[in-house]
Design an enzyme around this catalytic site. Sequence first.
Site, short mmCIF file in Angstrom:
data_model
loop_
_atom_site.label_atom_id
_atom_site.label_comp_id
_atom_site.label_asym_id
_atom_site.label_seq_id
_atom_site.Cartn_x
_atom_site.Cartn_y
_atom_site.Cartn_z
N ASP A 1 0.80 -1.33 -0.02
CA ASP A 1 0.08 0.08 0.08
C ASP A 1 0.73 1.16 0.06
O ASP A 1 0.28 2.32 0.47
CB ASP A 1 -0.94 0.05 1.12
N HIS B 1 -4.56 -2.42 -6.07
CA HIS B 1 -4.00 -1.22 -6.29
C HIS B 1 -5.20 -0.26 -6.29
O HIS B 1 -6.14 -0.53 -7.16
CB HIS B 1 -3.15 -1.02 -7.61
#
Length: 428
Positions: free
Chosen positions: A12, A40
Site C-alpha cells: 500500500d 492497487h
Amino acid sequence: MVKAVVGANWGDEGKGKITDMLGETSDIIVRFQGGANAGHTIINDYGKFALHTLPSGVFYSHTTSVIGNGVALNIPVLCKEIESIVSQGVPKPKILVSDRAQIVMPYHILFDQYEEERLGKESFGSTKSGIAPFYSDKYAKIGFQVNELFEDETLKHKIHKVCEKKNVLLEHLYHKPVIDEEELYNTLVEYREMIAPYVGDVSLFLHEAIKEGKKILLEGQLGSLKDPDHGIYPMVTSSSTLAGYGAIGAGIPPYEIQKIVTVVKAYSSAVGAGAFVSEIFGDEADELRRRGGDGGEFGATTGRPRRMGWFDAVATKYGCRMQGTTDVAFTVLDVLGYLDEIPVCVGYEIDGEVTTDFPTTGKLEKAKPVYEVLPGWKSDIRGITKYEDLPENCRKYIEFIEEKIGYPITLVSNGPGRHEIINRGFED
Ligand code: GDP
C-alpha cells in the site's frame, strides 16, 4: 530496458499510482507475483479503480498488460476486472496471460477461509483469496498451470488425484463438504473458455520485446517486509515481493532489470497481523488513517482499516536494500501537511541496545521505536511541481529520510493523480 516498481514496506505504498504514471512511457507492463489478495487504487481520467489482478497499465491503449507465470491467477476475478473497466469506458486492453501461470482453484479460497477459522485468534489476517493454499500446492507440485486446462484427459486424471488428497483434509481436519470432481471439472472447463483468448508464451514474448528495445515495467505487489524469505516471517505473503523475483515471475534474465523504483510512503501503514514497531493508536492513528492515501487508509481488497504508524527508517532502509533500489519514489507526502511535528522512527531499541539494522522476527517483536521529531510544514503541498517550491520543512523531511535510508529519492508524489509528481532527478 526493464524497470521494476516495487514496495519497500508492508504494501500500500502507492505502487499503483507510480506504475500508472510510468506506464505512460512503457510498452509492456507485467505482474510477476501475488494474486487478487492485494489491490492497487488508481485515479485517472476514466475514474477511480481498484485493481486486484490486472496490471496498472491497462488504462493505456498503447501498452500490453501481461500476467506472468509467477502470479496466482484467479480467472473469474481477472475476467470480471476486464469487464468492469471496459464497462466504465476504458478501451479494451491488450492482455497476455502466461500459459505457465498457475490457477487459483475454488478450493484454495475455501481452504484459506477454513484454515483461518481453525487458527482462530492465531490467524494470519489473510484476505482469504486462496493465496497461501495456492502457493503451497504450487510447491507441493499439485497446482494447475493454465496450459493444463487445454489437455482434457490429463486434466481429469489430475483432478481425481488432487481431490483424493484434498477431500481427506476437508472431511477430517476441517469437517466441511468434500469437493465434487465433476463439478470441479466443469468449473475448469468454464475457466478454459474464459481465459483462452488471452493465453500465450509470455517469456518468449518478453524475450522478443527486449530484443526490440521495448520498455517493460514489472509491477510488484505488497512490499519487502511481506517477502516470504526476507520479510517478517511468518506474517508474510506467499510469493516473493522482491524485484529479483521479477526475473523469475516474468521469465526474463535478471540482468535485464536495470532500474528498480522502490515506492516508499511518507508514513507507515500495514494490514494483517505482525510486528509493527512504529505503530500508533487512538485518535492520533484515526486522524492519519482518515486523512491518508486518497479517501482514507482502508484496504483496497477488504475495506479493512489499515494499521497506522510513523515513518520507519529502519524497516525502509532494509526494504530498499532487499529490493536493490536504484530510485526511491516517496509518496503520499501531502497527507502529512496537517501535523505540527512529525516523529520518524530512526532506530529500534532491542534488549537495551539501539540498532538501525532490521532484525529477525523474534527480535522485532521486542523492538521499541527510537524517534526523532521533525517540524511539520503546516500547509497543503498539492499542486506544487518543482522541488524548490516545497516548504523548507517539507524538503528537510525528505532529505532527512533520504539520508537515513541511504537511497536517492528521485520522485516525490504529492497527490493521488497521475501527474501529481515532483521529479528530483528521475530519468525515465
Ligand atoms: P499500492 O498497493 O502500493 O498501489 O497502494 P494503494 O493503492 O493501496 O494505496 C495507495 C493509496 O494512496 C491510493 O488510494 C492512492 O490513490 C493514494 N496515493 C498514491 N500516491 C499518493 C499521494 O502522493 N498522495 C495522496 N494523497 N494519495 C496518494
